[in-house]
Scaffold this active site. Structure first.
Site, short mmCIF file in Angstrom:
data_model
loop_
_atom_site.label_atom_id
_atom_site.label_comp_id
_atom_site.label_asym_id
_atom_site.label_seq_id
_atom_site.Cartn_x
_atom_site.Cartn_y
_atom_site.Cartn_z
N ARG A 35 43.46 41.20 46.51
CA ARG A 35 42.73 39.99 46.89
C ARG A 35 41.23 40.29 46.74
O ARG A 35 40.82 41.45 46.79
CB ARG A 35 43.04 39.60 48.33
CG ARG A 35 44.51 39.30 48.59
CD ARG A 35 44.76 39.01 50.06
NE ARG A 35 46.15 38.64 50.32
CZ ARG A 35 47.11 39.52 50.63
NH1 ARG A 35 46.82 40.81 50.73
NH2 ARG A 35 48.35 39.11 50.84
N TYR B 111 57.64 34.51 41.39
CA TYR B 111 57.05 34.93 40.12
C TYR B 111 58.13 35.35 39.13
O TYR B 111 58.07 35.04 37.95
CB TYR B 111 56.08 36.09 40.34
CG TYR B 111 54.76 35.67 40.95
CD1 TYR B 111 53.70 35.27 40.15
CD2 TYR B 111 54.57 35.70 42.32
CE1 TYR B 111 52.48 34.90 40.70
CE2 TYR B 111 53.36 35.33 42.89
CZ TYR B 111 52.32 34.92 42.08
OH TYR B 111 51.13 34.55 42.63
N HIS C 93 52.90 41.43 49.75
CA HIS C 93 53.20 40.13 50.33
C HIS C 93 54.12 40.31 51.53
O HIS C 93 55.05 41.13 51.50
CB HIS C 93 53.91 39.24 49.31
CG HIS C 93 52.98 38.51 48.39
ND1 HIS C 93 52.62 39.01 47.15
CD2 HIS C 93 52.32 37.34 48.53
CE1 HIS C 93 51.79 38.17 46.57
NE2 HIS C 93 51.58 37.14 47.37
N LYS D 252 44.44 40.46 54.47
CA LYS D 252 45.07 39.24 54.97
C LYS D 252 46.49 39.52 55.45
O LYS D 252 46.94 38.94 56.44
CB LYS D 252 45.09 38.19 53.86
CG LYS D 252 45.72 36.87 54.24
CD LYS D 252 45.68 35.91 53.07
CE LYS D 252 46.37 34.58 53.41
NZ LYS D 252 46.35 33.65 52.25
N ARG E 203 45.07 38.86 40.76
CA ARG E 203 46.29 39.13 41.54
C ARG E 203 47.49 38.39 40.97
O ARG E 203 48.55 38.97 40.76
CB ARG E 203 46.05 38.73 43.00
CG ARG E 203 47.20 38.98 43.96
CD ARG E 203 46.70 38.74 45.38
NE ARG E 203 47.76 38.66 46.37
CZ ARG E 203 48.36 39.72 46.94
NH1 ARG E 203 48.01 40.93 46.57
NH2 ARG E 203 49.28 39.55 47.86
N HIS F 152 41.32 35.16 42.32
CA HIS F 152 42.75 35.27 42.58
C HIS F 152 43.56 35.36 41.29
O HIS F 152 44.73 35.75 41.32
CB HIS F 152 43.22 34.07 43.41
CG HIS F 152 44.58 34.24 44.01
ND1 HIS F 152 44.87 35.23 44.92
CD2 HIS F 152 45.74 33.56 43.82
CE1 HIS F 152 46.15 35.15 45.27
NE2 HIS F 152 46.69 34.14 44.61
#
Length: 333
Positions: A167, A311, A302, A194, A279, A276
């Site tokens: 990130r 994805y 994640h 995050k 990423r 972003h």
């Protein structure tokens, strides 16, 4: 009570006040650390917006009634604010009320029903930035002027940001002490992110590609050596003459600006790209390369496995498609 007793009591009172003051400052500091600086800035902006609306409508902002909050949300939605923005405004209004020891109106039925209606009427999927996939990353790096300090730094932004699926906030927060050299590449410690609000730390492996001109590890080493960086932030602002300062790390917005500029330079639509994109680009490229789901998760960190699985599924949607051959022209040889 004699004079000595009075002096002692006075001293004890002063000590107690100093102790409480110090403890209160520490408590406020920890409370502030419960959210990122960017989140606090957003909350402060949200509260100013709410206060200005209340002033214009001649109603009280603190404390606010559920009816006032419902009207504010309706006005904001009519002006095109996204439901996600309004949800953040609610969070800010709630915090201000609780801090002032007022009941928060955010969860009153008049407010929750209005928000439900806004989501139903105005809900829309978030606009996602385009992924900068591996071929585009290579083109961006090839477009850099690597004889300049800025070019060497921007190569690290692109290659390390991509290879680590970082990130923006994680990338610009990296320091030299977060790097551990290994024969296979680099182990990078992310001190806070995050997905790690408690600051337990996460480790990402950056694989070296010794024979590649796009090796992220070689790019990092060349940059540190060129800029003479041995401690402090890895990515820094570059001034005229190639000067950098430890006190001026690169900003998150600068990462987005660099990616946009390079996207435009190689013929991509710059507006579709941002920080972003690095990423997203890694995850998309790795999924196309049939990377293992657990390996993808280890790199992206994640919390929700379904996000990463998405994805992989996106890259397989046309494989063995159910409509394959159904509308084919059977008359063709």
């Amino acid at each position: 009570m004699n004079d000595d007793d009075g002096a002692l009591a006075s001293h004890d009172t002063a000590t107690a006040i100093a102790l409480r003051t110090d403890a209160l400052e520490k408590a406020q500091g920890y409370a502030r650390a419960s959210r990122s600086a960017a989140t606090w800035r957003a909350y402060e902006s949200d509260w100013r917006v709410f206060g200005a609306w209340c002033d214009a409508a001649a109603v009280s902002a603190l404390p606010a009634t559920p009816e006032t909050l419902a009207m504010f949300l309706s006005s904001e939605a009519a002006d095109g604010r996204a439901p996600s923005t309004l949800q953040r405004r609610l969070a800010a209004i709630r915090l201000v009320h609780l801090a002032a020891e007022h009941p928060s109106p955010h969860d009153a039925i008049a407010v929750t029903e209005v928000m439900a209606g806004i989501r139903r009427a105005h809900g829309r999927p978030p606009v996602k930035k385009a992924p900068a996939v591996d071929l585009e990353i290579r083109s961006m790096v090839d477009a850099l002027e690597l004889t300049t300090t800025q070019g060497l730094r921007d190569r690290v932004v692109v290659l390390l940001g991509f290879a680590g699926a970082f990130r923006r906030s994680e990338l610009v927060a990296l320091e030299v002490s977060d790097l551990e050299r290994r024969p296979e590449g680099l182990l990078v410690t992310i001190r806070r992110s995050k997905g790690d609000q408690e600051g337990e730390g996460q480790i990402v492996a950056i694989l070296a590609q010794p024979t590649s001109p796009w090796c992220p590890v070689a790019a990092v080493e060349a940059w540190l050596r060129h800029a003479g960086i041995t401690t402090g932030p890895i990515l820094r602002r570059v001034y005229r003459g190639g000067r950098t300062e430890a006190e001026k790390p690169l900003s998150e917005q600068s990462v987005a600006t660099i990616v946009k500029r390079l996207a435009g330079r190689v013929g991509l639509e710059a507006a579709d790209y941002a920080g972003h994109s690095l990423r997203r680009g890694f995850l998309t490229s790795a999924a196309r390369n049939r990377a293992d789901l657990l390996k993808l998760l280890a790199q992206s960190r994640h919390r929700n496995v379904e996000t990463v699985r998405g994805y992989i599924e996106d890259e397989k949607r046309f494989e063995n498609h159910a409509a394959e051959g159904l509308l084919a022209d059977s008359r063709l040889p």
